[in-house]
Write a protein that holds these residues in place. Structure first.
Motif, short mmCIF file in Angstrom:
data_model
loop_
_atom_site.label_atom_id
_atom_site.label_comp_id
_atom_site.label_asym_id
_atom_site.label_seq_id
_atom_site.Cartn_x
_atom_site.Cartn_y
_atom_site.Cartn_z
N HIS A 1 -0.11 -0.02 -4.53
CA HIS A 1 -1.54 0.14 -4.77
C HIS A 1 -2.12 1.07 -3.72
O HIS A 1 -1.52 1.29 -2.66
CB HIS A 1 -2.25 -1.22 -4.74
CG HIS A 1 -2.14 -1.91 -3.42
ND1 HIS A 1 -2.97 -1.63 -2.36
CD2 HIS A 1 -1.27 -2.87 -2.99
CE1 HIS A 1 -2.64 -2.37 -1.32
NE2 HIS A 1 -1.60 -3.14 -1.68
N ASP A 2 -3.28 1.61 -4.01
CA ASP A 2 -3.90 2.59 -3.12
C ASP A 2 -4.86 1.98 -2.11
O ASP A 2 -5.59 2.68 -1.43
CB ASP A 2 -4.60 3.68 -3.93
CG ASP A 2 -5.77 3.15 -4.73
OD1 ASP A 2 -6.09 1.94 -4.65
OD2 ASP A 2 -6.38 3.95 -5.47
N ASN B 1 -7.44 -0.18 -2.74
CA ASN B 1 -8.81 -0.38 -3.21
C ASN B 1 -9.39 -1.66 -2.59
O ASN B 1 -8.83 -2.75 -2.79
CB ASN B 1 -8.81 -0.49 -4.74
CG ASN B 1 -10.19 -0.66 -5.31
OD1 ASN B 1 -10.81 -1.69 -5.12
ND2 ASN B 1 -10.66 0.35 -6.01
N TYR C 1 -6.35 2.47 -11.67
CA TYR C 1 -7.81 2.46 -11.79
C TYR C 1 -8.28 1.02 -11.65
O TYR C 1 -7.68 0.11 -12.22
CB TYR C 1 -8.25 3.01 -13.16
CG TYR C 1 -9.72 2.82 -13.43
CD1 TYR C 1 -10.65 3.80 -13.06
CD2 TYR C 1 -10.20 1.65 -14.03
CE1 TYR C 1 -12.01 3.60 -13.28
CE2 TYR C 1 -11.55 1.46 -14.25
CZ TYR C 1 -12.44 2.44 -13.88
OH TYR C 1 -13.78 2.25 -14.09
N VAL C 2 -9.35 0.84 -10.88
CA VAL C 2 -9.97 -0.47 -10.71
C VAL C 2 -11.47 -0.31 -10.90
O VAL C 2 -12.10 0.51 -10.23
CB VAL C 2 -9.69 -1.04 -9.30
CG1 VAL C 2 -10.42 -2.36 -9.10
CG2 VAL C 2 -8.19 -1.20 -9.07
N TYR D 1 0.84 -1.20 0.00
CA TYR D 1 0.00 0.00 0.00
C TYR D 1 0.88 1.25 0.00
O TYR D 1 1.89 1.32 0.68
CB TYR D 1 -0.91 0.03 1.23
CG TYR D 1 -1.58 1.37 1.39
CD1 TYR D 1 -2.69 1.68 0.64
CD2 TYR D 1 -1.05 2.33 2.24
CE1 TYR D 1 -3.30 2.93 0.74
CE2 TYR D 1 -1.64 3.57 2.36
CZ TYR D 1 -2.76 3.87 1.61
OH TYR D 1 -3.34 5.11 1.71
#
Length: 194
Positions: A141-142, A144, A59-60, A10
């Protein structure tokens, strides 16, 4: 896929810029009694904004129909067109089993560079590399939650050649975003997008 290792990847990421080269990947799963798509994932991956040898999903999108209903591909296709018009997509990798018709339509209508991602040897290589990239923390990753859930739902199946494939931990779980991420990471690392 070890979700705890993935959680350690993260990182706060800046918004995706219009001119950042990106890879789009699509995956849809068949399931249930209809044998029709019951989950659809769209993942956009770039090289990491500050570490060009690393990657980052930026983007997811995950769609699932309500119980007893079929998946409507139209809103998904419109979202892919929006992404194509707003970002610098180098390639759109897809699994041809469910998505060849849509991919060809997107190629004709908006000029999206769609490329079949074979689910045999190419997928085995991608899945093994994806696992190693997570273990080496070369992905950011952010956090999500939907992507996390799909990764957490995934298991690794090894064959006698020590090749691995991402599979569902149980038949009812969804892993489409994890599979799409594996394909997108593979294609992002293939290109010199830094």
């Amino acid at each position: 896929i070890n979700i705890l290792l993935c959680d350690h990847c993260y990182e706060a990421l800046p918004p995706l810029q219009r001119n950042e080269p990106a890879i789009l990947a699509l995956d849809a799963a068949t399931g249930g009694e209809t044998n029709m798509a019951d989950c659809f994932a769209v993942i956009l991956v770039t090289r990491h904004p500050n570490r060009p040898t690393d990657v980052a999903p930026r983007y997811v999108g995950i769609w699932q129909p309500l119980p007893g209903q079929l998946l409507d591909f139209q809103p998904i296709e419109e979202e892919i067109k929006r992404l194509h018009s707003n970002f610098s997509i180098v390639e759109c990798a897809y699994d041809k089993t469910q998505l060849h018709d849509m991919a060809m339509r997107l190629r004709r209508e908006v000029g999206l560079n769609t490329q079949i991602f074979e689910q045999g040897t190419a997928r085995l290589v991608a899945d093994k590399d994806f696992q190693q990239i997570i273990m080496a923390r070369r992905i950011a990753h952010d956090g999500n939650p939907l992507l996390r859930q799909h990764i957490d739902n995934a298991d690794i199946k090894k064959n006698d050649k020590s090749e691995i494939r991402i599979v569902k931990r149980t038949a009812s779980l969804k892993i489409d975003a994890c599979v799409a991420l594996s394909m997108a990471v593979n294609r992002c690392l293939y290109y010199n997008l830094a």
